[in-house]
Design a protein around this motif. Structure first.
Motif, PDB file in Angstrom:
ATOM      1  N   ARG A 114     -10.003   8.286   3.711  1.00  0.00           N
ATOM      2  CA  ARG A 114      -9.112   8.174   2.555  1.00  0.00           C
ATOM      3  C   ARG A 114      -8.247   9.422   2.427  1.00  0.00           C
ATOM      4  O   ARG A 114      -7.034   9.337   2.206  1.00  0.00           O
ATOM      5  CB  ARG A 114      -9.931   7.975   1.278  1.00  0.00           C
ATOM      6  CG  ARG A 114      -9.090   7.715   0.040  1.00  0.00           C
ATOM      7  CD  ARG A 114      -9.964   7.673  -1.196  1.00  0.00           C
ATOM      8  NE  ARG A 114     -10.505   8.980  -1.491  1.00  0.00           N
ATOM      9  CZ  ARG A 114      -9.849   9.928  -2.165  1.00  0.00           C
ATOM     10  NH1 ARG A 114      -8.608   9.702  -2.598  1.00  0.00           N
ATOM     11  NH2 ARG A 114     -10.410  11.088  -2.402  1.00  0.00           N
ATOM     12  N   ARG A 115      -8.873  10.601   2.583  1.00  0.00           N
ATOM     13  CA  ARG A 115      -8.105  11.848   2.515  1.00  0.00           C
ATOM     14  C   ARG A 115      -7.088  11.912   3.648  1.00  0.00           C
ATOM     15  O   ARG A 115      -5.959  12.369   3.467  1.00  0.00           O
ATOM     16  CB  ARG A 115      -9.065  13.035   2.598  1.00  0.00           C
ATOM     17  CG  ARG A 115     -10.059  13.138   1.441  1.00  0.00           C
ATOM     18  CD  ARG A 115      -9.379  13.587   0.170  1.00  0.00           C
ATOM     19  NE  ARG A 115      -8.868  14.940   0.292  1.00  0.00           N
ATOM     20  CZ  ARG A 115      -9.604  16.039   0.099  1.00  0.00           C
ATOM     21  NH1 ARG A 115     -10.890  15.934  -0.202  1.00  0.00           N
ATOM     22  NH2 ARG A 115      -9.065  17.232   0.217  1.00  0.00           N
ATOM     23  N   GLN A 116      -7.508  11.444   4.829  1.00  0.00           N
ATOM     24  CA  GLN A 116      -6.581  11.432   5.970  1.00  0.00           C
ATOM     25  C   GLN A 116      -5.404  10.517   5.688  1.00  0.00           C
ATOM     26  O   GLN A 116      -4.254  10.839   6.017  1.00  0.00           O
ATOM     27  CB  GLN A 116      -7.327  10.975   7.231  1.00  0.00           C
ATOM     28  CG  GLN A 116      -6.475  10.957   8.477  1.00  0.00           C
ATOM     29  CD  GLN A 116      -6.300  12.338   9.068  1.00  0.00           C
ATOM     30  OE1 GLN A 116      -6.857  13.289   8.574  1.00  0.00           O
ATOM     31  NE2 GLN A 116      -5.518  12.429  10.116  1.00  0.00           N
ATOM     32  N   ASP A 117      -5.684   9.356   5.078  1.00  0.00           N
ATOM     33  CA  ASP A 117      -4.602   8.428   4.743  1.00  0.00           C
ATOM     34  C   ASP A 117      -3.648   9.053   3.728  1.00  0.00           C
ATOM     35  O   ASP A 117      -2.429   8.832   3.787  1.00  0.00           O
ATOM     36  CB  ASP A 117      -5.180   7.122   4.185  1.00  0.00           C
ATOM     37  CG  ASP A 117      -5.887   6.300   5.256  1.00  0.00           C
ATOM     38  OD1 ASP A 117      -5.610   6.537   6.448  1.00  0.00           O
ATOM     39  OD2 ASP A 117      -6.709   5.447   4.895  1.00  0.00           O
ATOM     40  N   ILE A 118      -4.210   9.816   2.782  1.00  0.00           N
ATOM     41  CA  ILE A 118      -3.363  10.477   1.787  1.00  0.00           C
ATOM     42  C   ILE A 118      -2.422  11.461   2.472  1.00  0.00           C
ATOM     43  O   ILE A 118      -1.219  11.505   2.195  1.00  0.00           O
ATOM     44  CB  ILE A 118      -4.227  11.190   0.734  1.00  0.00           C
ATOM     45  CG1 ILE A 118      -4.963  10.160  -0.140  1.00  0.00           C
ATOM     46  CG2 ILE A 118      -3.373  12.108  -0.140  1.00  0.00           C
ATOM     47  CD1 ILE A 118      -5.921  10.767  -1.128  1.00  0.00           C
ATOM     48  N   ALA A 120      -1.498  11.421   5.601  1.00  0.00           N
ATOM     49  CA  ALA A 120      -0.530  10.677   6.408  1.00  0.00           C
ATOM     50  C   ALA A 120       0.578  10.098   5.534  1.00  0.00           C
ATOM     51  O   ALA A 120       1.756  10.114   5.906  1.00  0.00           O
ATOM     52  CB  ALA A 120      -1.247   9.569   7.179  1.00  0.00           C
ATOM     53  N   THR A 121       0.201   9.583   4.354  1.00  0.00           N
ATOM     54  CA  THR A 121       1.203   9.050   3.433  1.00  0.00           C
ATOM     55  C   THR A 121       2.152  10.144   2.981  1.00  0.00           C
ATOM     56  O   THR A 121       3.366   9.943   2.887  1.00  0.00           O
ATOM     57  CB  THR A 121       0.510   8.404   2.223  1.00  0.00           C
ATOM     58  OG1 THR A 121      -0.367   7.371   2.676  1.00  0.00           O
ATOM     59  CG2 THR A 121       1.536   7.816   1.271  1.00  0.00           C
ATOM     60  N   ARG A 122       1.574  11.308   2.688  1.00  0.00           N
ATOM     61  CA  ARG A 122       2.432  12.429   2.286  1.00  0.00           C
ATOM     62  C   ARG A 122       3.387  12.810   3.409  1.00  0.00           C
ATOM     63  O   ARG A 122       4.556  13.117   3.157  1.00  0.00           O
ATOM     64  CB  ARG A 122       1.563  13.626   1.903  1.00  0.00           C
ATOM     65  CG  ARG A 122       0.758  13.407   0.631  1.00  0.00           C
ATOM     66  CD  ARG A 122      -0.113  14.608   0.330  1.00  0.00           C
ATOM     67  NE  ARG A 122      -0.852  14.431  -0.915  1.00  0.00           N
ATOM     68  CZ  ARG A 122      -1.691  15.325  -1.407  1.00  0.00           C
ATOM     69  NH1 ARG A 122      -1.891  16.456  -0.765  1.00  0.00           N
ATOM     70  NH2 ARG A 122      -2.325  15.104  -2.539  1.00  0.00           N
ATOM     71  N   SER A 123       2.873  12.803   4.624  1.00  0.00           N
ATOM     72  CA  SER A 123       3.726  13.128   5.760  1.00  0.00           C
ATOM     73  C   SER A 123       4.866  12.128   5.874  1.00  0.00           C
ATOM     74  O   SER A 123       6.008  12.488   6.177  1.00  0.00           O
ATOM     75  CB  SER A 123       2.903  13.133   7.048  1.00  0.00           C
ATOM     76  OG  SER A 123       1.857  14.074   6.970  1.00  0.00           O
ATOM     77  N   GLU A 124       4.547  10.845   5.642  1.00  0.00           N
ATOM     78  CA  GLU A 124       5.585   9.821   5.698  1.00  0.00           C
ATOM     79  C   GLU A 124       6.631  10.027   4.609  1.00  0.00           C
ATOM     80  O   GLU A 124       7.790   9.667   4.775  1.00  0.00           O
ATOM     81  CB  GLU A 124       4.958   8.436   5.562  1.00  0.00           C
ATOM     82  CG  GLU A 124       4.083   8.045   6.752  1.00  0.00           C
ATOM     83  CD  GLU A 124       3.365   6.727   6.536  1.00  0.00           C
ATOM     84  OE1 GLU A 124       3.508   6.172   5.416  1.00  0.00           O
ATOM     85  OE2 GLU A 124       2.667   6.273   7.443  1.00  0.00           O
ATOM     86  N   GLN A 125       6.206  10.613   3.470  1.00  0.00           N
ATOM     87  CA  GLN A 125       7.151  10.887   2.401  1.00  0.00           C
ATOM     88  C   GLN A 125       8.004  12.110   2.713  1.00  0.00           C
ATOM     89  O   GLN A 125       9.187  12.152   2.364  1.00  0.00           O
ATOM     90  CB  GLN A 125       6.408  11.104   1.081  1.00  0.00           C
ATOM     91  CG  GLN A 125       5.709   9.855   0.561  1.00  0.00           C
ATOM     92  CD  GLN A 125       4.880  10.151  -0.677  1.00  0.00           C
ATOM     93  OE1 GLN A 125       4.580  11.305  -0.969  1.00  0.00           O
ATOM     94  NE2 GLN A 125       4.527   9.122  -1.416  1.00  0.00           N
ATOM     95  N   GLU A 191      -4.134  20.551   2.969  1.00  0.00           N
ATOM     96  CA  GLU A 191      -3.365  20.177   1.786  1.00  0.00           C
ATOM     97  C   GLU A 191      -2.727  21.397   1.135  1.00  0.00           C
ATOM     98  O   GLU A 191      -1.563  21.361   0.729  1.00  0.00           O
ATOM     99  CB  GLU A 191      -4.283  19.469   0.785  1.00  0.00           C
ATOM    100  CG  GLU A 191      -4.693  18.062   1.197  1.00  0.00           C
ATOM    101  CD  GLU A 191      -5.646  17.434   0.210  1.00  0.00           C
ATOM    102  OE1 GLU A 191      -5.465  16.257  -0.109  1.00  0.00           O
ATOM    103  OE2 GLU A 191      -6.564  18.128  -0.254  1.00  0.00           O
TER     104      GLU A 191
END
Length: 407
Positions: A114-118, A120-125, A191
């Protein structure tokens, strides 16, 4: 029955046979029972008696032996059952512990994912924003693929596990806990570094925007880079989707900073801030001067750049070519219309590389240095005008020099 008489001459005495008479009415029967028959009968009776006694004793003892054997067998069976029950309880405990450990590991891995997905999502943003606005400020930490252990050596997690196991052996749950904590700290550090790097991006972007606006203010465009607003209003109703985490706040700040930077940069590249002949000396400034041909005082409405024939001339800003050809004393000239009513002129050219109606970008080659028209030698006559009025190009060149790395 008549008793037998002993024989005195016999060492054991003479034994006469016994006669047994059985009378039944008129029928009389006699039997003689000789001594050896008597002895045989006695022996047979004794044997039968002994056999009966032995059989009875055997049967009694056999029952006791069978009962004892059955009791012993029952005790053995009970002992085995108790042992099996104990082993089953141990297996159940081990299985339960393994299930708990497995559930714990799965829970921890789910948290890490879940933290990794967060991240990755931030990176996509982050990445599209940086690409869209062309801001390059260094590497922002992003989740990376697992490195090759042979190439990079043991990871901090493996080093920590090895150091801990030297003191005491670790169970699966303990190893999972240590690995989870280490990875959790690693993600937290990532982070923190990510937020720090984004903060630096925001700071650099805001500084760049300020520099661009200062440069635009110097040429009289204090409104540039600001979006025009119209009348708005109404009661305030919170949308409820405002970011509450640090990342959401810094991303909003980054988005706003990049938007302002984009507006200011768009305004800057559309007004003449670039040098048309970078690195070339200025041979004549803007203003009143002695005319080089007639020797009388005259207004010089631009700058003269000294350059050899054939040197490339660059567009000072994005714009549209409105003139491209001979124009009186200008000789071969190119005139480009820019935003906010600005116009630039490039005169005395030896060659023109653009045509009327063509769109050009800042830095595009519009022609080559020459000496056509009213000229004493190869050079570039460069003008900046707005609404028909000639402006001092030096102001624009100085303003553009401060922000040339941003454009």
């Amino acid at each position: 029955m008549r008793p037998a008489h002993l024989n005195p001459s016999s060492p054991f005495g003479r034994r006469e046979p016994h006669t047994i008479t059985i009378a039944r009415g008129d029928n009389i029967r006699q039997f003689q029972l000789r001594p050896w028959s008597k002895a045989s009968l006695l022996a047979l009776g004794s044997a039968l008696l002994f056999g009966y006694v032995a059989s009875t004793g055997y049967l009694v003892l056999r029952d006791d032996l069978l009962a004892a054997k059955m009791a012993r067998q029952a005790r053995i069976e009970h002992a085995y059952e108790d042992r099996i029950s104990s082993l089953r309880r141990q297996v159940d405990r081990i299985t339960s512990r393994q299930m708990l450990d497995q559930n714990l590991v799965e829970t921890q891995m789910a948290e890490l994912m879940r933290r990794q997905d967060i991240l990755a999502t931030r990176s996509e943003q982050i990445t599209p924003l940086l690409r869209e606005f062309g801001v390059t400020t260094g590497a922002v930490p992003l989740p990376q693929a697992r490195p090759d252990r042979k190439a990079s050596g043991p990871s901090p997690v493996h080093s920590l596990l090895a150091a801990t196991e030297r003191e005491a052996p670790l169970s699966l749950a303990d190893r999972a806990d240590i690995a989870f904590v280490a990875l959790q700290h690693s993600l937290e550090d990532m982070e923190i570094r990510q937020l720090q790097e984004i903060g630096e991006v925001v700071e650099k972007t805001e500084n760049a925007t300020a520099m661009l606006k200062t440069a635009l203010d110097e040429i009289g465009l204090s409104h540039a880079g600001r979006k025009a607003t119209t009348g708005m209003g109404g009661p305030f109703e919170p949308a409820g989707d405002e970011p509450t985490d640090a990342f959401g706040v810094v991303i909003e700040r980054l988005d706003s900073a990049l938007a302002h930077y984009s507006d200011a940069r768009r305004a800057a590249v559309s007004v003449p801030l670039a040098n048309p002949l970078p690195g070339r000396a200025i041979s004549s400034n803007f203003g009143v001067r002695k005319d080089p041909l007639v020797g009388r005082r005259a207004m010089h409405s631009g700058l003269d750049f000294s350059a050899p024939r054939g040197a490339p001339i660059l567009a000072a800003a994005d714009g549209l070519v409105v003139k491209a050809g001979r124009h009186g004393g200008y000789g071969k000239m190119v005139e480009i219309r820019h935003a906010d009513g600005f116009v630039t002129r490039y005169a005395h050219m030896n060659r023109i590389n653009v045509t009327k109606g063509q769109s050009v970008e800042r830095g595009a080659i519009v022609g080559k240095v020459g000496s056509t028209g009213r000229s004493t030698g190869p050079h570039l006559h460069y003008e900046v005008r707005r609404q028909g009025d000639a402006l001092n190009p030096m102001r624009f060149l100085k303003a553009g020099e401060t922000v040339k790395n941003l454009l």
